[in-house]
Write an enzyme that holds these catalytic residues in place. Sequence first.
Site, PDB file in Angstrom:
ATOM      1  N   HIS A 100      -0.616  -0.186  -9.931  1.00  0.00           N
ATOM      2  CA  HIS A 100      -1.367  -1.079  -9.024  1.00  0.00           C
ATOM      3  C   HIS A 100      -1.868  -2.322  -9.775  1.00  0.00           C
ATOM      4  O   HIS A 100      -3.069  -2.626  -9.780  1.00  0.00           O
ATOM      5  CB  HIS A 100      -2.545  -0.334  -8.376  1.00  0.00           C
ATOM      6  CG  HIS A 100      -2.948  -0.936  -7.051  1.00  0.00           C
ATOM      7  ND1 HIS A 100      -3.229  -0.190  -5.938  1.00  0.00           N
ATOM      8  CD2 HIS A 100      -3.100  -2.227  -6.677  1.00  0.00           C
ATOM      9  CE1 HIS A 100      -3.551  -0.990  -4.934  1.00  0.00           C
ATOM     10  NE2 HIS A 100      -3.477  -2.237  -5.355  1.00  0.00           N
ATOM     11  N   ARG A 102       0.843  -1.187   0.000  1.00  0.00           N
ATOM     12  CA  ARG A 102       0.000   0.000   0.000  1.00  0.00           C
ATOM     13  C   ARG A 102       0.882   1.242   0.000  1.00  0.00           C
ATOM     14  O   ARG A 102       1.954   1.242   0.626  1.00  0.00           O
ATOM     15  CB  ARG A 102      -0.898   0.037   1.240  1.00  0.00           C
ATOM     16  CG  ARG A 102      -2.132  -0.861   1.148  1.00  0.00           C
ATOM     17  CD  ARG A 102      -3.149  -0.326   0.127  1.00  0.00           C
ATOM     18  NE  ARG A 102      -4.352  -1.129   0.013  1.00  0.00           N
ATOM     19  CZ  ARG A 102      -4.538  -2.123  -0.862  1.00  0.00           C
ATOM     20  NH1 ARG A 102      -3.581  -2.456  -1.688  1.00  0.00           N
ATOM     21  NH2 ARG A 102      -5.686  -2.762  -0.935  1.00  0.00           N
TER      22      ARG A 102
HETATM   23  P1  NDP Z   1      -3.060 -10.501   5.238  1.00  0.00           P
HETATM   24  O1  NDP Z   1      -4.074  -9.633   5.876  1.00  0.00           O
HETATM   25  O2  NDP Z   1      -3.352 -11.941   5.016  1.00  0.00           O
HETATM   26  O3  NDP Z   1      -1.699 -10.445   6.091  1.00  0.00           O
HETATM   27  C1  NDP Z   1      -1.182  -9.262   6.615  1.00  0.00           C
HETATM   28  C2  NDP Z   1       0.187  -9.553   7.223  1.00  0.00           C
HETATM   29  O4  NDP Z   1       0.718  -8.327   7.734  1.00  0.00           O
HETATM   30  C3  NDP Z   1       0.120 -10.535   8.406  1.00  0.00           C
HETATM   31  O5  NDP Z   1       1.234 -11.384   8.388  1.00  0.00           O
HETATM   32  C4  NDP Z   1       0.175  -9.611   9.613  1.00  0.00           C
HETATM   33  O6  NDP Z   1       0.723 -10.182  10.783  1.00  0.00           O
HETATM   34  C5  NDP Z   1       1.106  -8.531   9.099  1.00  0.00           C
HETATM   35  N1  NDP Z   1       0.913  -7.277   9.865  1.00  0.00           N
HETATM   36  C6  NDP Z   1      -0.187  -6.512   9.970  1.00  0.00           C
HETATM   37  N2  NDP Z   1       0.033  -5.474  10.784  1.00  0.00           N
HETATM   38  C7  NDP Z   1       1.315  -5.595  11.217  1.00  0.00           C
HETATM   39  C8  NDP Z   1       2.120  -4.847  12.091  1.00  0.00           C
HETATM   40  N3  NDP Z   1       1.668  -3.746  12.690  1.00  0.00           N
HETATM   41  N4  NDP Z   1       3.387  -5.268  12.308  1.00  0.00           N
HETATM   42  C9  NDP Z   1       3.863  -6.390  11.708  1.00  0.00           C
HETATM   43  N5  NDP Z   1       3.139  -7.152  10.863  1.00  0.00           N
HETATM   44  C10 NDP Z   1       1.878  -6.755  10.625  1.00  0.00           C
HETATM   45  O7  NDP Z   1      -2.656  -9.770   3.885  1.00  0.00           O
HETATM   46  P2  NDP Z   1      -2.256 -10.399   2.457  1.00  0.00           P
HETATM   47  O8  NDP Z   1      -1.003 -11.183   2.591  1.00  0.00           O
HETATM   48  O9  NDP Z   1      -3.448 -11.052   1.850  1.00  0.00           O
HETATM   49  O10 NDP Z   1      -1.996  -9.065   1.626  1.00  0.00           O
HETATM   50  C11 NDP Z   1      -1.053  -8.109   2.073  1.00  0.00           C
HETATM   51  C12 NDP Z   1      -1.323  -6.761   1.429  1.00  0.00           C
HETATM   52  O11 NDP Z   1      -0.983  -6.799   0.054  1.00  0.00           O
HETATM   53  C13 NDP Z   1      -2.814  -6.346   1.425  1.00  0.00           C
HETATM   54  O12 NDP Z   1      -3.204  -5.746   2.642  1.00  0.00           O
HETATM   55  C14 NDP Z   1      -2.866  -5.360   0.303  1.00  0.00           C
HETATM   56  O13 NDP Z   1      -2.612  -4.081   0.844  1.00  0.00           O
HETATM   57  C15 NDP Z   1      -1.700  -5.773  -0.612  1.00  0.00           C
HETATM   58  N6  NDP Z   1      -2.154  -6.281  -1.930  1.00  0.00           N
HETATM   59  C16 NDP Z   1      -1.774  -5.608  -3.044  1.00  0.00           C
HETATM   60  C17 NDP Z   1      -2.150  -6.038  -4.305  1.00  0.00           C
HETATM   61  C18 NDP Z   1      -1.666  -5.349  -5.536  1.00  0.00           C
HETATM   62  O14 NDP Z   1      -2.106  -5.686  -6.650  1.00  0.00           O
HETATM   63  N7  NDP Z   1      -0.764  -4.392  -5.424  1.00  0.00           N
HETATM   64  C19 NDP Z   1      -3.022  -7.226  -4.464  1.00  0.00           C
HETATM   65  C20 NDP Z   1      -3.316  -7.904  -3.223  1.00  0.00           C
HETATM   66  C21 NDP Z   1      -2.901  -7.425  -1.993  1.00  0.00           C
HETATM   67  P3  NDP Z   1       0.023 -11.437  11.512  1.00  0.00           P
HETATM   68  O15 NDP Z   1       0.278 -12.616  10.587  1.00  0.00           O
HETATM   69  O16 NDP Z   1       0.741 -11.550  12.799  1.00  0.00           O
HETATM   70  O17 NDP Z   1      -1.438 -11.106  11.618  1.00  0.00           O
END
Ligand code: NDP
Length: 322
Positions: free
Chosen positions: A286, A223
């Site tokens: 994106h 993001r």
């Molecule tokens: P998930 O929601 O499955 O996973 C998020 C991960 O981030 C988890 O491992 C979580 O930790 C970690 N996290 C969240 N907050 C924190 C924090 N404060 N400190 C450390 N770690 C943190 O997301 P996805 O893997 O499905 O997707 C990730 C991102 O990719 C999406 O949110 C989206 O923004 C982006 N995206 C972009 C696309 C594009 O085309 N550019 C397409 C698809 C997604 P924990 O495991 O401990 O909960």
Amino acid sequence: MQILIHAADAKQWQTAIASALPTAKVMTSNAALEDRQNADYLVAWQPPSWLFEEQTGLKGIINLGAGVDSLLNNPSLPAGIPIVKLRDAGMAGPMIDYVRYAVLHFQRDFDCYARQQRRFQWQEQPLVPKEEWGIGVLGLGAIGARVAQALSDDGFPVHGWSRSPKTLDGVTCHHGESGLTALLGQVKSLVTLLPNTQATRQIINAETLAALPVGASLINPGRGSLIDEAALLEALGMAEGEESVDKTDGEGRGRLRGAVLDAFDTEPLPADNPLWGHPRVLITPHMAAPTPRHAALDQVIETLKAWQAGEHVPSVDPAAGY
Ligand code: NDP
């Protein structure tokens, strides 16, 4: 069960859901008002506020994407309704390809060769082996974990970072603030796959960029909000307000070697944003991992069926923001 769809391709979603759930009434948000009343469930990507003001009996929302930031930031979103987001749903594959390309862009010096070509310069660069090219993946969720494991399978030493402790084959997992500091010091490419939350906003800032080794690269398909753009430009060797550095060269300024960026705070990226003109920045609109409808449809149907049967479906934690 009454289902309302709000998406750019709402008609196709309507046909597909209606055929999988023949007893359900499936409506679209662009139908006449009398044809879109009293929905139980909303299946949507970035629904407008008026939809929540109109649909007051919602029991569940399915977010047609992995990122729920836009939905959670909607001021009219009613509290207490379970929100289910897509988990991978066919996005991890294209995301792995995107990140692999971006890593190789730097590890195999394609960025450097592109600049050399503009100078008609034939000069081989010494190859840094994969085994010495540490990669950091911030975010080990449904997509991030798959990316980290794929890069590890490719032979790169991979460090991952998440909020809670994790174990992933072939990946050195870190968590929490001290885990982030430990990771940053050992990576040549940093990949950000975190959600947009209060806690992750501008997590890539002057301090975190300074903790990377000189010559590291940044890859952000996560993001735009994760990045402090002024600090990024500074680390790349371009002060805020400066229009562009030398377009023919671009080498030798700043501690950050380059960046591959797919997501931005304002999209489309405004034409006057200095990142466009930076010779060591590769910008994509994106497109890293679009949502394939067939895989997403399976998850949508599975969730709707579970809700219909009164089963619990794991949902987004609005307090954590993802
Ligand atoms: P998930 O929601 O499955 O996973 C998020 C991960 O981030 C988890 O491992 C979580 O930790 C970690 N996290 C969240 N907050 C924190 C924090 N404060 N400190 C450390 N770690 C943190 O997301 P996805 O893997 O499905 O997707 C990730 C991102 O990719 C999406 O949110 C989206 O923004 C982006 N995206 C972009 C696309 C594009 O085309 N550019 C397409 C698809 C997604 P924990 O495991 O401990 O909960």
